[in-house]
Write an enzyme that holds these catalytic residues in place. Structure first.
Site, PDB file in Angstrom:
ATOM      1  CB  ILE A   1      -2.841  82.206 -36.708  1.00 52.37           C
ATOM      2  CG1 ILE A   1      -3.207  80.787 -37.273  1.00 52.37           C
ATOM      3  CG2 ILE A   1      -1.558  82.697 -37.279  1.00 52.37           C
ATOM      4  CD1 ILE A   1      -3.554  80.874 -38.749  1.00 52.37           C
TER       5      ILE A   1
ATOM      6  CG  ASP B   1      12.356  62.818 -20.501  1.00 52.94           C
ATOM      7  OD1 ASP B   1      11.564  63.442 -19.628  1.00 52.94           O
ATOM      8  OD2 ASP B   1      12.453  63.021 -21.602  1.00 52.94           O
TER       9      ASP B   1
ATOM     10  NE  ARG C   1       9.071  80.126 -37.068  1.00 50.59           N
ATOM     11  CZ  ARG C   1       9.095  81.261 -36.991  1.00 50.59           C
ATOM     12  NH1 ARG C   1       9.114  82.063 -38.144  1.00 50.59           N
ATOM     13  NH2 ARG C   1       8.570  81.880 -35.829  1.00 50.59           N
TER      14      ARG C   1
ATOM     15  CD  GLN D   1      11.124  76.211 -22.389  1.00 51.98           C
ATOM     16  OE1 GLN D   1      10.148  75.823 -22.997  1.00 51.98           O
ATOM     17  NE2 GLN D   1      11.906  77.135 -22.851  1.00 51.98           N
TER      18      GLN D   1
ATOM     19  CE1 TYR E   1      14.385  76.014 -26.949  1.00 52.45           C
ATOM     20  CE2 TYR E   1      14.149  77.429 -28.962  1.00 52.45           C
ATOM     21  CZ  TYR E   1      14.335  76.207 -28.351  1.00 52.45           C
ATOM     22  OH  TYR E   1      14.458  75.006 -28.935  1.00 52.45           O
TER      23      TYR E   1
ATOM     24  CB  ALA F   1      16.904  66.805 -21.608  1.00 54.12           C
TER      25      ALA F   1
ATOM     26  CB  SER G   1      16.674  76.086 -31.431  1.00 54.89           C
ATOM     27  OG  SER G   1      15.816  76.923 -32.001  1.00 54.89           O
TER      28      SER G   1
ATOM     29  CE  LYS H   1      17.540  74.359 -27.037  1.00 54.40           C
ATOM     30  NZ  LYS H   1      17.780  72.953 -26.873  1.00 54.40           N
TER      31      LYS H   1
HETATM   32  N1  LIG Z   1      10.517  70.367 -31.901  1.00 51.51           N
HETATM   33  C1  LIG Z   1      11.330  71.055 -32.565  1.00 51.51           C
HETATM   34  O1  LIG Z   1      10.872  71.868 -33.575  1.00 51.51           O
HETATM   35  C2  LIG Z   1      12.613  71.957 -32.033  1.00 51.51           C
HETATM   36  C3  LIG Z   1      13.103  72.934 -32.727  1.00 51.51           C
HETATM   37  C4  LIG Z   1      14.435  73.375 -32.429  1.00 51.51           C
HETATM   38  C5  LIG Z   1      15.113  72.637 -31.090  1.00 51.51           C
HETATM   39  N2  LIG Z   1      14.359  71.516 -30.631  1.00 51.51           N
HETATM   40  C6  LIG Z   1      15.054  70.915 -29.341  1.00 51.51           C
HETATM   41  O2  LIG Z   1      15.242  69.809 -29.422  1.00 51.51           O
HETATM   42  C7  LIG Z   1      15.080  69.149 -28.099  1.00 51.51           C
HETATM   43  C8  LIG Z   1      13.942  68.255 -28.104  1.00 51.51           C
HETATM   44  O3  LIG Z   1      12.904  68.647 -28.395  1.00 51.51           O
HETATM   45  P1  LIG Z   1      11.337  68.258 -28.704  1.00 51.51           P
HETATM   46  O4  LIG Z   1      10.525  68.804 -29.531  1.00 51.51           O
HETATM   47  O5  LIG Z   1      11.324  66.826 -28.518  1.00 51.51           O
HETATM   48  O6  LIG Z   1      10.644  68.828 -27.155  1.00 51.51           O
HETATM   49  P2  LIG Z   1       9.855  68.202 -25.881  1.00 51.51           P
HETATM   50  O7  LIG Z   1       9.479  68.940 -25.107  1.00 51.51           O
HETATM   51  O8  LIG Z   1       8.925  67.073 -26.456  1.00 51.51           O
HETATM   52  O9  LIG Z   1      11.123  67.022 -25.389  1.00 51.51           O
HETATM   53  C9  LIG Z   1      12.033  67.787 -24.407  1.00 51.51           C
HETATM   54  C10 LIG Z   1      12.219  66.423 -23.250  1.00 51.51           C
HETATM   55  O10 LIG Z   1      13.155  66.752 -22.417  1.00 51.51           O
HETATM   56  C11 LIG Z   1      12.621  66.319 -20.944  1.00 51.51           C
HETATM   57  N3  LIG Z   1      13.386  67.421 -20.095  1.00 51.51           N
HETATM   58  C12 LIG Z   1      13.396  68.738 -20.088  1.00 51.51           C
HETATM   59  N4  LIG Z   1      14.164  69.084 -18.953  1.00 51.51           N
HETATM   60  C13 LIG Z   1      14.844  68.053 -18.756  1.00 51.51           C
HETATM   61  C14 LIG Z   1      15.752  67.902 -17.628  1.00 51.51           C
HETATM   62  N5  LIG Z   1      16.486  68.875 -17.090  1.00 51.51           N
HETATM   63  N6  LIG Z   1      16.374  66.667 -17.206  1.00 51.51           N
HETATM   64  C15 LIG Z   1      15.963  65.540 -18.068  1.00 51.51           C
HETATM   65  N7  LIG Z   1      14.670  65.844 -18.789  1.00 51.51           N
HETATM   66  C16 LIG Z   1      14.417  66.919 -19.227  1.00 51.51           C
HETATM   67  C17 LIG Z   1      11.238  66.771 -21.057  1.00 51.51           C
HETATM   68  O11 LIG Z   1      10.286  65.884 -20.124  1.00 51.51           O
HETATM   69  C18 LIG Z   1      10.896  66.249 -22.691  1.00 51.51           C
HETATM   70  O12 LIG Z   1      10.524  64.891 -22.436  1.00 51.51           O
HETATM   71  C19 LIG Z   1      14.907  70.240 -27.448  1.00 51.51           C
HETATM   72  O13 LIG Z   1      16.314  70.637 -26.703  1.00 51.51           O
HETATM   73  C20 LIG Z   1      14.603  71.236 -28.182  1.00 51.51           C
HETATM   74  O14 LIG Z   1      14.845  72.685 -27.782  1.00 51.51           O
HETATM   75  C21 LIG Z   1      13.184  71.123 -31.047  1.00 51.51           C
END
Ligand SMILES: NC(=O)c1ccc[n+]([C@@H]2O[C@H](COP(=O)([O-])OP(=O)(O)OC[C@H]3O[C@@H](n4cnc5c(N)ncnc54)[C@H](O)[C@@H]3O)[C@@H](O)[C@H]2O)c1
Length: 313
Positions: free
Chosen positions: A206, A33, A214, A80, A147, A78, A121, A151
């Site tokens: 909001i 990370d 959702r 964005q 985004y 990992a 996602s 994905k």
């Molecule tokens: N939370 C949601 O509702 C949701 C919904 C759909 C998809 N996702 C996907 O699930 C995954 C996790 O989401 P989350 O909510 O925990 O987000 P988050 O931002 O809390 O976690 C993402 C982590 O990835 C790390 N990171 C980003 N780019 C990196 C890189 N190039 N190398 C190493 N580390 C890197 C960040 O520091 C962070 O710790 C993501 O890919 C997100 O797109 C999340």
């Protein structure tokens, strides 16, 4: 021999919960990370079988550090993680979401990783043609944000990598919520954004209509699904919606939060964010069938757990 797992994004909201879920199960766990949005605090006091590597998971120097390890599964979390933020810098989004996936898939083929699980996602769908906005895994994908595009592109790369022998499972997360979600980030999440505002006052801004809807899924259900996807053989090269099948409007969430916190909320509406989907939900038929998931944490219980965890912090 103990199984070895790599969790990219392991200091983030979902990744760190997965680390804590797996840490006592006699596995060797590696986290990569770069702490761009994740927090070191999320993964403090971990046992010796967990190794943290700080860095970008698409950086060859970082991947070099783990090239000799025979991983059973890579959980690629990992990235964005915000549709709204992807408009600030599509290049950053591309690198964090698509490039990282391609690099890790190449690594996995080269190093004979048994299983690759990808956090995709519901953003890949965009607004559906279906009049009820009910998605299934075969629904047409028309992403609205950079985004969603990165994905969906990642998914398509992985499909081609699977033809080269990589065993991939794609999990399309709907709205994940729960303890440890980053309350400082008011541009990712929905329940977390409303709760964060409520901690300071009883006013909630909001962005967009109260009629938007959702499908919310609690973090512990998601973590269980991640783990089951890695061990069940029938998940090979499949794509799953990770949802509960419950359609919840923004208005309903606000009234639930108001009921649980016993606060009378003042709502201020502002304009919606770019690339925002109006509404989407999905019945969890496939995960119920393949992973034998029987029930989910209810939204009310999940929000209560989230609020309790904030109070204990
Ligand atoms: N939370 C949601 O509702 C949701 C919904 C759909 C998809 N996702 C996907 O699930 C995954 C996790 O989401 P989350 O909510 O925990 O987000 P988050 O931002 O809390 O976690 C993402 C982590 O990835 C790390 N990171 C980003 N780019 C990196 C890189 N190039 N190398 C190493 N580390 C890197 C960040 O520091 C962070 O710790 C993501 O890919 C997100 O797109 C999340």
């Amino acid at each position: 021999m103990n199984k070895k797992y790599l969790i990219t994004g392991g200091a983030g909201f979902i990744g760190s919960r997965l680390v804590h879920y797996l840490k006592n199960k006699n596995y060797k766990i590696y986290i990569i990370d770069d702490l761009s949005t994740g927090q070191r605090n999320n993964i403090k006091n971990l046992p010796k079988n967990v190794t943290f590597i700080k860095g970008d998971c698409s950086n060859p120097k970082i991947l070099d550090k783990i090239k000799k390890i025979k991983f059973d599964t890579i959980f690629h979390l990992a990235g964005q993680s915000s549709g709204e933020i992807s408009f600030d810098s599509p290049t950053n989004d591309l690198n964090r979401n698509l490039l990282s996936t391609v690099k890790l898939a190449e690594f996995s083929i080269k190093n004979k990783v048994r299983k690759f699980i990808y956090a995709s996602s519901m953003s890949v769908y965009g607004n559906l043609n279906d009049k009820d906005s009910l998605a299934n895994e075969k629904s047409e994908c028309n992403p609205l944000s950079f985004y969603g595009i990165s994905k969906l592109s990642s998914e398509r790369y992985l499909k081609t990598f699977s033809k080269l022998g990589l065993n991939t499972t794609i999990l399309r997360f709907f709205n994940v919520y729960g303890p440890n979600q980053n309350l400082k980030n008011l541009r990712q999440g929905m329940i977390s954004i409303y709760l964060a505002q409520l901690l300071k006052s009883n006013k909630v801004i909001i962005k967009g209509s109260l009629k938007r809807f959702r499908d919310f899924i609690f973090i512990d259900d998601v973590v269980k699904i991640l783990f089951l996807s890695s061990i069940k053989k029938n998940t090979k090269n499949k794509t799953y919606n990770i949802s509960t099948g419950n359609k919840t409007t923004v208005k309903k969430i606000i009234s639930l939060i108001s009921e649980i916190t016993k606060k009378k909320l003042i709502i201020k509406l502002s304009k919606s964010t770019p690339g925002d989907q109006f509404g989407i939900y999905a019945k969890p038929y496939l995960i119920k069938k393949d992973l034998k998931i029987k029930k989910f944490v209810s939204l009310k219980d999940g929000i209560k757990k989230m609020i309790q965890s904030i109070e204990y912090d």
